[in-house]
Design a protein around this motif. Structure first.
Motif, PDB file in Angstrom:
ATOM      1  N   LEU A 123     -15.686  11.781 -37.812  1.00 21.58           N
ATOM      2  CA  LEU A 123     -14.239  11.585 -37.654  1.00 21.58           C
ATOM      3  C   LEU A 123     -13.922  10.606 -36.520  1.00 21.58           C
ATOM      4  CD1 LEU A 123     -12.896  15.233 -38.146  1.00 21.58           C
ATOM      5  CD2 LEU A 123     -12.660  13.293 -39.700  1.00 21.58           C
ATOM      6  N   ALA A 124     -14.825  10.501 -35.554  1.00 23.36           N
ATOM      7  CA  ALA A 124     -14.593   9.588 -34.428  1.00 23.36           C
ATOM      8  C   ALA A 124     -14.807   8.130 -34.829  1.00 23.36           C
ATOM      9  CB  ALA A 124     -15.519   9.943 -33.264  1.00 23.36           C
ATOM     10  N   LEU A 125     -15.559   7.890 -35.902  1.00 23.50           N
ATOM     11  CA  LEU A 125     -15.897   6.512 -36.280  1.00 23.50           C
ATOM     12  C   LEU A 125     -14.667   5.642 -36.559  1.00 23.50           C
ATOM     13  CD1 LEU A 125     -19.146   6.872 -38.428  1.00 23.50           C
ATOM     14  CD2 LEU A 125     -18.897   5.924 -36.135  1.00 23.50           C
ATOM     15  N   PRO A 126     -13.683   6.108 -37.356  1.00 22.42           N
ATOM     16  CA  PRO A 126     -12.494   5.266 -37.582  1.00 22.42           C
ATOM     17  C   PRO A 126     -11.748   4.956 -36.285  1.00 22.42           C
ATOM     18  CG  PRO A 126     -12.483   7.162 -39.061  1.00 22.42           C
ATOM     19  CD  PRO A 126     -13.621   7.352 -38.130  1.00 22.42           C
ATOM     20  N   VAL A 127     -11.703   5.917 -35.379  1.00 22.35           N
ATOM     21  CA  VAL A 127     -11.020   5.692 -34.100  1.00 22.35           C
ATOM     22  C   VAL A 127     -11.767   4.640 -33.280  1.00 22.35           C
ATOM     23  CG1 VAL A 127     -10.236   6.798 -31.971  1.00 22.35           C
ATOM     24  CG2 VAL A 127     -10.175   8.064 -34.116  1.00 22.35           C
ATOM     25  N   LEU A 128     -13.097   4.745 -33.296  1.00 27.06           N
ATOM     26  CA  LEU A 128     -13.909   3.759 -32.570  1.00 27.06           C
ATOM     27  C   LEU A 128     -13.729   2.365 -33.169  1.00 27.06           C
ATOM     28  CD1 LEU A 128     -17.228   5.758 -31.995  1.00 27.06           C
ATOM     29  CD2 LEU A 128     -15.467   5.192 -30.329  1.00 27.06           C
ATOM     30  N   ALA A 129     -13.639   2.312 -34.500  1.00 27.92           N
ATOM     31  CA  ALA A 129     -13.444   1.018 -35.164  1.00 27.92           C
ATOM     32  C   ALA A 129     -12.100   0.410 -34.751  1.00 27.92           C
ATOM     33  CB  ALA A 129     -13.487   1.213 -36.684  1.00 27.92           C
ATOM     34  N   TRP A 130     -11.090   1.269 -34.657  1.00 30.08           N
ATOM     35  CA  TRP A 130      -9.755   0.791 -34.259  1.00 30.08           C
ATOM     36  C   TRP A 130      -9.785   0.278 -32.812  1.00 30.08           C
ATOM     37  CZ3 TRP A 130      -6.049   3.537 -31.009  1.00 30.08           C
ATOM     38  CH2 TRP A 130      -4.800   2.895 -30.965  1.00 30.08           C
ATOM     39  N   LEU A 131     -10.445   1.028 -31.930  1.00 25.18           N
ATOM     40  CA  LEU A 131     -10.553   0.602 -30.525  1.00 25.18           C
ATOM     41  C   LEU A 131     -11.342  -0.694 -30.419  1.00 25.18           C
ATOM     42  CD1 LEU A 131     -11.231   4.044 -28.776  1.00 25.18           C
ATOM     43  CD2 LEU A 131      -9.154   2.668 -28.653  1.00 25.18           C
ATOM     44  N   ALA A 132     -12.387  -0.806 -31.244  1.00 27.49           N
ATOM     45  CA  ALA A 132     -13.195  -2.027 -31.237  1.00 27.49           C
ATOM     46  C   ALA A 132     -12.350  -3.223 -31.673  1.00 27.49           C
ATOM     47  CB  ALA A 132     -14.395  -1.858 -32.153  1.00 27.49           C
ATOM     48  N   LEU A 133     -11.480  -2.985 -32.649  1.00 35.86           N
ATOM     49  CA  LEU A 133     -10.589  -4.045 -33.134  1.00 35.86           C
ATOM     50  C   LEU A 133      -9.672  -4.516 -32.002  1.00 35.86           C
ATOM     51  CD1 LEU A 133     -10.013  -5.415 -35.879  1.00 35.86           C
ATOM     52  CD2 LEU A 133      -8.142  -3.804 -36.165  1.00 35.86           C
ATOM     53  N   LEU A 134      -9.156  -3.543 -31.235  1.00 36.57           N
ATOM     54  CA  LEU A 134      -8.287  -3.890 -30.115  1.00 36.57           C
ATOM     55  C   LEU A 134      -9.037  -4.667 -29.040  1.00 36.57           C
ATOM     56  CD1 LEU A 134      -6.233  -0.589 -29.599  1.00 36.57           C
ATOM     57  CD2 LEU A 134      -5.491  -2.695 -30.694  1.00 36.57           C
ATOM     58  N   ALA A 135     -10.334  -4.366 -28.906  1.00 39.75           N
ATOM     59  CA  ALA A 135     -11.131  -4.979 -27.833  1.00 39.75           C
ATOM     60  C   ALA A 135     -11.722  -6.317 -28.241  1.00 39.75           C
ATOM     61  CB  ALA A 135     -12.251  -4.032 -27.425  1.00 39.75           C
ATOM     62  N   THR A 136     -11.595  -6.687 -29.513  1.00 37.78           N
ATOM     63  CA  THR A 136     -12.214  -7.928 -30.001  1.00 37.78           C
ATOM     64  C   THR A 136     -11.840  -9.153 -29.168  1.00 37.78           C
ATOM     65  OG1 THR A 136     -12.159  -6.975 -32.204  1.00 37.78           O
ATOM     66  CG2 THR A 136     -12.627  -9.314 -32.065  1.00 37.78           C
ATOM     67  N   PRO A 137     -10.550  -9.348 -28.788  1.00 36.04           N
ATOM     68  CA  PRO A 137     -10.217 -10.549 -28.000  1.00 36.04           C
ATOM     69  C   PRO A 137     -10.955 -10.647 -26.668  1.00 36.04           C
ATOM     70  CG  PRO A 137      -8.233  -9.464 -28.816  1.00 36.04           C
ATOM     71  CD  PRO A 137      -9.356  -8.552 -29.094  1.00 36.04           C
ATOM     72  N   PHE A 138     -11.415  -9.516 -26.133  1.00 34.90           N
ATOM     73  CA  PHE A 138     -12.112  -9.532 -24.851  1.00 34.90           C
ATOM     74  C   PHE A 138     -13.609  -9.765 -25.001  1.00 34.90           C
ATOM     75  CE2 PHE A 138      -8.465  -6.675 -24.537  1.00 34.90           C
ATOM     76  CZ  PHE A 138      -7.756  -7.292 -23.523  1.00 34.90           C
ATOM     77  N   ALA A 139     -14.040  -9.814 -26.242  1.00 33.01           N
ATOM     78  CA  ALA A 139     -15.479  -9.843 -26.463  1.00 33.01           C
ATOM     79  C   ALA A 139     -16.034 -11.250 -26.582  1.00 33.01           C
ATOM     80  CB  ALA A 139     -15.815  -9.058 -27.722  1.00 33.01           C
ATOM     81  N   GLY A 140     -15.186 -12.242 -26.455  1.00 31.49           N
ATOM     82  CA  GLY A 140     -15.670 -13.617 -26.512  1.00 31.49           C
ATOM     83  C   GLY A 140     -15.723 -14.141 -27.922  1.00 31.49           C
ATOM     84  N   PRO A 141     -15.993 -15.448 -28.056  1.00 32.72           N
ATOM     85  CA  PRO A 141     -15.930 -16.070 -29.368  1.00 32.72           C
ATOM     86  C   PRO A 141     -17.033 -15.656 -30.319  1.00 32.72           C
ATOM     87  CG  PRO A 141     -16.720 -17.614 -27.710  1.00 32.72           C
ATOM     88  CD  PRO A 141     -16.343 -16.385 -26.980  1.00 32.72           C
ATOM     89  N   GLY A 142     -18.096 -15.052 -29.788  1.00 32.38           N
ATOM     90  CA  GLY A 142     -19.235 -14.690 -30.642  1.00 32.38           C
ATOM     91  C   GLY A 142     -18.967 -13.518 -31.561  1.00 32.38           C
ATOM     92  N   ALA A 143     -17.943 -12.705 -31.243  1.00 28.13           N
ATOM     93  CA  ALA A 143     -17.712 -11.487 -32.022  1.00 28.13           C
ATOM     94  C   ALA A 143     -16.986 -11.803 -33.312  1.00 28.13           C
ATOM     95  CB  ALA A 143     -16.901 -10.495 -31.195  1.00 28.13           C
ATOM     96  N   ARG A 144     -17.704 -11.678 -34.430  1.00 29.18           N
ATOM     97  CA  ARG A 144     -17.083 -11.997 -35.718  1.00 29.18           C
ATOM     98  C   ARG A 144     -16.377 -10.787 -36.301  1.00 29.18           C
ATOM     99  NH1 ARG A 144     -22.043 -15.214 -38.581  1.00 29.18           N
ATOM    100  NH2 ARG A 144     -22.061 -16.990 -37.178  1.00 29.18           N
ATOM    101  N   HIS A 145     -16.971  -9.613 -36.124  1.00 29.29           N
ATOM    102  CA  HIS A 145     -16.415  -8.403 -36.711  1.00 29.29           C
ATOM    103  C   HIS A 145     -16.231  -7.364 -35.619  1.00 29.29           C
ATOM    104  CE1 HIS A 145     -16.089  -4.785 -39.119  1.00 29.29           C
ATOM    105  NE2 HIS A 145     -15.763  -5.572 -40.141  1.00 29.29           N
ATOM    106  N   ALA A 146     -15.119  -6.618 -35.723  1.00 34.01           N
ATOM    107  CA  ALA A 146     -14.775  -5.653 -34.667  1.00 34.01           C
ATOM    108  C   ALA A 146     -15.923  -4.698 -34.362  1.00 34.01           C
ATOM    109  CB  ALA A 146     -13.529  -4.880 -35.084  1.00 34.01           C
TER     110      ALA A 146
END
Lengths: 226, 300
Positions: B238-261
């Motif tokens: 159940l935590a996986l969808p929440v983690l995916a959402w948080l990862a999506l929010l954090a994508t801009p901070f991850a640099g240009p190399g991050a293609r997928h959240a």
């Protein structure tokens, strides 16, 4: 086999009870040799059940010494006490069957706890259920059986693993004459095969019919041994 | 008919009823959900901090006031002298003086599009990068001797602050994990004690028939292990969808190399998440063993 030496058993009641302690047994001493048979008689409240509990290690004496199978009971580790209990067959006055298990599994339980093979369990359980006349009710749960049938299942469970010591508390209390007769035949047969037997009873006719040494208790004291 | 016996006897203590498969797994699932988020927070903050610390700690900016003035020796301009020292320093690389265009772009948000028309005495700005550990204060002192007023800004100070912040975040996440584990153990202990109370009579009978403490504790522990493992597995899923959402929010901070959240989540997290049900099962097993064995001491 069994030796009691000045054994006392005192129950402590909860705070607020009319009497803070109750002396169930007072200085009881006796000896039963291996392969012996003893009737245990006395009026209600004489201490028969308490004495039985000490024999099958369900209680510890408040004072005195008990030797079982040549071992000082107070010095047995928990692990060895459990192994010792496997050598003792007990028929409880209130049957004490497991309500969630059927008749077959109730009888098989001591052998399963001793990790016997299923083939051996099947052979022993089938034989003993036939002996007590309940081979047709092996799938019935205790609440589907009459009082007498439950008692026969309890007896079958006590003897299925061929115990070295059989302790029975009023084993014929719920049985008709025929069943009581069959049970006594089974008990005497086990006794002849070397099992030490202690049977507590109110039934003096039964005692007269199967003559054997008797331990008589009154108010926690041993008043007769012979 | 006979086959019925052995099948039913597997649960001779009646633990399916005594340790029910509803409340305990639900509570453990909630604990695991929180643990998964805390774990993700710990690992992600550690990874981001490592990245930030690497970038920030290496950054070096030097401002040289009056860059065309000569040094005390009168041989070079202050700018040339500073550049010469920086280029000669083996701990410093990529020395680069900002051009007029770069200065204009840098200052335009504050001073407007054409800085040069203002006639301000702007310092020369040099950027560089530390390539090995060095003492920024010593470099600053050397440069100030050549060019008084020269400022040296090292990212090492910011890196230290980021490290302190990260350590605090990780300590908080670790505290959450410990609390979650303790609460899970308490929940298992309470459920086990309730089960023991419910099955007191049965246990007393089985004990009287010669069951070892390890037999009884083992059966309780096996049941608790199954329930805690399944509860934790559900909570982690159940935590996986929440983690995916948080990862999506954090994508801009991850640099240009991050293609997928999901790719920006730390690799260690993908190893740690499957370990959560195993950890919960271990807590369930050990807590139940301790609770039951302690309770059994009350029997003769």
């Amino acid at each position: 086999m069994i030796r009691f030496e000045d054994v006392w058993l005192t129950y402590r009641h909860a705070a607020g009870a009319s009497a803070p302690v109750a002396e169930a047994l007072r200085g009881v001493s006796f000896e039963i040799p291996e392969g012996g048979f003893r009737w245990l008689t006395g009026p209600s409240g004489a201490g028969k059940t308490s004495l039985m509990k000490l024999i099958y290690l369900a209680e510890h004496p408040t004072h005195g010494r008990i030797d079982l199978f040549g071992t000082h009971a107070a010095r047995i580790s928990r692990h060895n006490a459990a192994l010792l209990r496997r050598r003792i067959g007990v028929v409880y006055q209130d049957f004490r069957l497991l309500p969630q298990l059927n008749a077959y599994d109730n009888v098989a339980l001591p052998m399963r706890l001793a990790r016997r093979s299923e083939a051996q369990i099947h052979a022993n359980v089938s034989e003993i259920l036939r002996w007590v006349g309940l081979e047709a009710k092996l799938a019935a749960r205790p609440d589907e059986l009459s009082g007498g049938e439950q008692q026969r299942i309890a007896i079958a469970r006590a003897v299925v693993a061929r115990p070295k010591l059989l302790v029975a508390d009023e084993p014929t209390g719920n049985l008709d004459d025929d069943q009581a007769e069959r049970l006594m035949l089974l008990i005497t047969a086990l006794n002849k095969l070397g099992t030490t037997v202690v049977v507590a009873t109110h039934n003096l006719h039964l005692v007269a019919r199967y003559p054997a040494p008797r331990l008589g208790l009154e108010a926690g004291r041993l008043v007769y041994d012979g | 008919m006979m086959a019925e016996g052995p099948r039913r006897a597997g649960d001779f203590l009646g633990l399916r009823a005594a340790l029910a498969d509803r409340l305990l797994p639900v509570l453990v699932a909630a604990m695991s959900f929180l643990a998964a988020l805390a774990l993700a927070g710990t690992l992600a903050s550690a990874e981001l901090a490592a990245q930030w610390q690497g970038d920030a700690a290496a950054a070096l900016t030097i401002q040289v006031p009056q860059p065309q003035a000569t040094t005390a020796s009168g041989q070079d301009t202050r700018l040339d002298a500073v550049l010469a020292v920086l280029r000669a320093n083996p701990a410093v690389a990529d020395t680069h003086q900002l051009s007029q265009a770069e200065m204009t772009r840098l200052l335009s948000p504050w001073l407007g599009a054409d800085v040069t028309t203002l006639g301000l005495p702007l310092p020369a700005v040099i950027t560089a990068r530390w390539v090995r550990p060095a003492d920024p204060a010593a470099l600053a002192q050397t440069l100030r001797q050549l060019s008084p007023g020269t400022l040296v800004q090292s990212g090492a100070i910011w890196a230290g602050r980021v490290a302190a912040l990260t350590a605090s975040l990780q300590a908080c996440a670790a505290a959450v994990l410990i609390i979650v584990a303790l609460v899970a153990a308490a929940v298992v202990a309470v459920a086990t004690r309730a089960g023991l109370a419910q099955r007191r009579e049965t246990i007393t009978i089985v004990h009287g028939l010669g069951a070892l403490d390890s037999d009884i504790a083992g059966r309780f522990a096996a049941r608790a292990t199954l329930l805690t493992f399944s509860g934790a597995a559900i909570g982690t899923l159940l935590a996986l969808p929440v983690l995916a959402w948080l990862a999506l929010l954090a994508t801009p901070f991850a640099g240009p190399g991050a293609r997928h959240a999901m790719f920006i989540l730390p690799a260690a997290l993908w190893l740690a998440l499957p370990a959560l049900p195993a950890a919960a099962a271990a807590i369930g097993w050990s807590t139940t063993q301790l609770t039951v064995r302690r309770w059994l001491k009350g029997l003769p």
